[in-house]
Design a protein around this motif. Structure first.
Motif, mmCIF file in Angstrom:
data_model
loop_
_atom_site.group_PDB
_atom_site.id
_atom_site.type_symbol
_atom_site.label_atom_id
_atom_site.label_comp_id
_atom_site.label_asym_id
_atom_site.label_seq_id
_atom_site.Cartn_x
_atom_site.Cartn_y
_atom_site.Cartn_z
ATOM 1 N N ASP A 1 -20.245 -2.322 -2.671
ATOM 2 C CA ASP A 1 -20.035 -3.073 -1.582
ATOM 3 C C ASP A 1 -19.237 -2.020 -0.468
ATOM 4 O O ASP A 1 -19.569 -2.096 0.778
ATOM 5 C CB ASP A 1 -19.116 -4.222 -1.839
ATOM 6 N N VAL A 2 -18.242 -1.343 -0.841
ATOM 7 C CA VAL A 2 -17.552 -0.652 -0.094
ATOM 8 C C VAL A 2 -18.194 0.719 0.350
ATOM 9 O O VAL A 2 -18.081 1.059 1.579
ATOM 10 C CB VAL A 2 -16.251 -0.057 -0.832
ATOM 11 N N ILE A 3 -19.008 1.394 -0.330
ATOM 12 C CA ILE A 3 -19.797 2.612 -0.062
ATOM 13 C C ILE A 3 -20.963 2.344 1.087
ATOM 14 O O ILE A 3 -20.912 2.905 2.129
ATOM 15 C CB ILE A 3 -20.554 3.000 -1.335
ATOM 16 N N GLU A 4 -21.550 0.911 1.208
ATOM 17 C CA GLU A 4 -22.342 0.470 1.848
ATOM 18 C C GLU A 4 -21.884 0.000 3.212
ATOM 19 O O GLU A 4 -22.611 -0.457 4.101
ATOM 20 C CB GLU A 4 -23.309 -0.331 1.116
ATOM 21 N N ALA A 5 -20.512 -0.298 3.228
ATOM 22 C CA ALA A 5 -19.900 -0.872 4.378
ATOM 23 C C ALA A 5 -19.752 0.061 5.713
ATOM 24 O O ALA A 5 -19.586 1.251 5.309
ATOM 25 C CB ALA A 5 -18.633 -1.350 4.089
ATOM 26 N N GLU A 6 -20.066 -0.414 6.721
ATOM 27 C CA GLU A 6 -19.902 0.379 7.938
ATOM 28 C C GLU A 6 -18.313 0.601 8.434
ATOM 29 O O GLU A 6 -17.915 1.701 8.634
ATOM 30 C CB GLU A 6 -20.271 -0.486 9.325
ATOM 31 N N ALA A 7 -17.450 -0.152 7.973
ATOM 32 C CA ALA A 7 -15.947 -0.008 8.157
ATOM 33 C C ALA A 7 -15.242 -1.147 7.088
ATOM 34 O O ALA A 7 -15.825 -2.154 6.752
ATOM 35 C CB ALA A 7 -15.678 -0.483 9.475
ATOM 36 N N VAL A 8 -14.088 -0.661 6.847
ATOM 37 C CA VAL A 8 -13.301 -1.435 5.982
ATOM 38 C C VAL A 8 -12.105 -1.624 6.418
ATOM 39 O O VAL A 8 -11.312 -0.762 7.200
ATOM 40 C CB VAL A 8 -13.159 -0.937 4.348
ATOM 41 N N LYS A 9 -10.936 -2.897 5.926
ATOM 42 C CA LYS A 9 -9.852 -3.021 6.347
ATOM 43 C C LYS A 9 -9.083 -3.032 4.909
ATOM 44 O O LYS A 9 -9.513 -3.857 4.449
ATOM 45 C CB LYS A 9 -9.676 -4.480 7.384
ATOM 46 N N VAL A 10 -8.159 -2.522 5.054
ATOM 47 C CA VAL A 10 -7.235 -2.279 3.692
ATOM 48 C C VAL A 10 -5.882 -3.089 3.854
ATOM 49 O O VAL A 10 -5.172 -2.725 4.897
ATOM 50 C CB VAL A 10 -7.161 -0.965 3.220
ATOM 51 N N VAL A 11 -5.456 -4.034 3.171
ATOM 52 C CA VAL A 11 -4.325 -4.570 3.336
ATOM 53 C C VAL A 11 -3.637 -4.408 1.909
ATOM 54 O O VAL A 11 -4.406 -4.651 0.810
ATOM 55 C CB VAL A 11 -4.377 -6.103 3.666
ATOM 56 N N VAL A 12 -2.602 -3.865 1.755
ATOM 57 C CA VAL A 12 -1.897 -3.753 0.429
ATOM 58 C C VAL A 12 -0.882 -4.525 0.455
ATOM 59 O O VAL A 12 0.268 -4.539 1.244
ATOM 60 C CB VAL A 12 -1.468 -2.175 0.175
ATOM 61 N N LEU A 13 -0.519 -5.278 -0.835
ATOM 62 C CA LEU A 13 0.644 -5.895 -1.077
ATOM 63 C C LEU A 13 1.258 -5.852 -2.407
ATOM 64 O O LEU A 13 0.702 -5.459 -3.472
ATOM 65 C CB LEU A 13 0.087 -7.740 -1.468
ATOM 66 N N LYS A 14 2.189 -5.080 -2.051
ATOM 67 C CA LYS A 14 3.141 -4.588 -3.145
ATOM 68 C C LYS A 14 3.712 -5.386 -3.801
ATOM 69 O O LYS A 14 4.445 -6.221 -3.567
ATOM 70 C CB LYS A 14 4.032 -3.317 -2.492
ATOM 71 N N LYS A 15 3.925 -5.150 -5.131
ATOM 72 C CA LYS A 15 4.380 -6.090 -6.272
ATOM 73 C C LYS A 15 6.061 -5.450 -6.075
ATOM 74 O O LYS A 15 5.977 -4.333 -6.729
ATOM 75 C CB LYS A 15 3.881 -6.107 -7.424
ATOM 76 N N GLU A 16 7.299 -6.211 -6.013
ATOM 77 C CA GLU A 16 8.291 -5.992 -6.129
ATOM 78 C C GLU A 16 8.971 -5.663 -7.430
ATOM 79 O O GLU A 16 8.539 -6.433 -8.217
ATOM 80 C CB GLU A 16 9.262 -6.487 -5.310
ATOM 81 N N LYS A 17 9.612 -4.573 -7.876
ATOM 82 C CA LYS A 17 10.097 -4.630 -9.107
ATOM 83 C C LYS A 17 11.414 -5.641 -9.251
ATOM 84 O O LYS A 17 12.127 -5.815 -8.253
ATOM 85 C CB LYS A 17 10.820 -3.372 -9.469
ATOM 86 N N LYS A 18 11.365 -6.291 -10.395
ATOM 87 C CA LYS A 18 12.696 -6.986 -10.425
ATOM 88 C C LYS A 18 13.848 -6.455 -10.424
ATOM 89 O O LYS A 18 14.061 -5.506 -11.203
ATOM 90 C CB LYS A 18 12.475 -7.872 -11.597
ATOM 91 N N LYS A 19 14.808 -6.884 -9.743
ATOM 92 C CA LYS A 19 16.076 -6.180 -9.899
ATOM 93 C C LYS A 19 16.831 -6.714 -11.096
ATOM 94 O O LYS A 19 16.689 -8.065 -11.410
ATOM 95 C CB LYS A 19 17.034 -6.574 -8.630
ATOM 96 N N ARG A 20 17.259 -5.762 -11.547
ATOM 97 C CA ARG A 20 17.860 -5.893 -13.078
ATOM 98 C C ARG A 20 19.552 -5.893 -12.952
ATOM 99 O O ARG A 20 20.051 -5.085 -12.244
ATOM 100 C CB ARG A 20 17.452 -4.750 -13.979
ATOM 101 N N ILE A 21 19.973 -6.850 -13.615
ATOM 102 C CA ILE A 21 21.531 -6.976 -13.651
ATOM 103 C C ILE A 21 22.071 -5.982 -14.656
ATOM 104 O O ILE A 21 21.364 -5.854 -15.815
ATOM 105 C CB ILE A 21 21.935 -8.109 -13.944
ATOM 106 N N VAL A 22 22.948 -5.110 -14.173
ATOM 107 C CA VAL A 22 23.539 -4.094 -15.075
ATOM 108 C C VAL A 22 24.084 -4.727 -16.422
ATOM 109 O O VAL A 22 24.625 -5.580 -16.174
ATOM 110 C CB VAL A 22 24.472 -3.499 -14.445
ATOM 111 N N ASP A 23 23.716 -4.263 -17.517
ATOM 112 C CA ASP A 23 23.993 -4.845 -18.785
ATOM 113 C C ASP A 23 24.823 -3.845 -19.476
ATOM 114 O O ASP A 23 25.218 -4.046 -20.718
ATOM 115 C CB ASP A 23 22.536 -5.156 -19.544
ATOM 116 N N THR A 24 25.433 -2.719 -18.833
ATOM 117 C CA THR A 24 26.215 -1.777 -19.470
ATOM 118 C C THR A 24 27.354 -1.389 -18.258
ATOM 119 O O THR A 24 27.127 -1.502 -17.054
ATOM 120 C CB THR A 24 25.552 -0.547 -20.082
#
Length: 72
Positions: free
Chosen positions: A24-47
């Motif tokens: 589908d992508v190879i045959e497309a004339e143009a594409v629009k890319v949107v990246v949704l980044k998964k955030e890393k969970k903030k960790r409470i310091v345990d030491t």
């Protein structure tokens, strides 16, 4: 414009399009890319200092409680 959605793991900054969508992508004339980044969970310091303080809070004589502070 047709929408295709998939989840992948980024490897060395490269996003690989799954085999099922590659034609589908190879045959497309143009594409629009949107990246949704998964955030890393903030960790409470345990030491270290913060963990020690959280485990053993310092008690101060005549210190206002939350209720007493809100009354003022």
């Amino acid at each position: 414009m047709q929408s295709i959605e998939f989840k992948v793991t980024v490897k060395d900054g490269i996003i690989e399009i799954p085999q099922a969508y590659q034609n589908d992508v190879i045959e497309a004339e143009a594409v629009k890319v949107v990246v949704l980044k998964k955030e890393k969970k903030k960790r409470i310091v345990d030491t270290g200092f913060l963990a020690e303080l959280a485990s053993n809070p310092i008690e101060i004589e005549n210190f206002l409680s939350r209720e007493e502070a809100n009354e003022r």
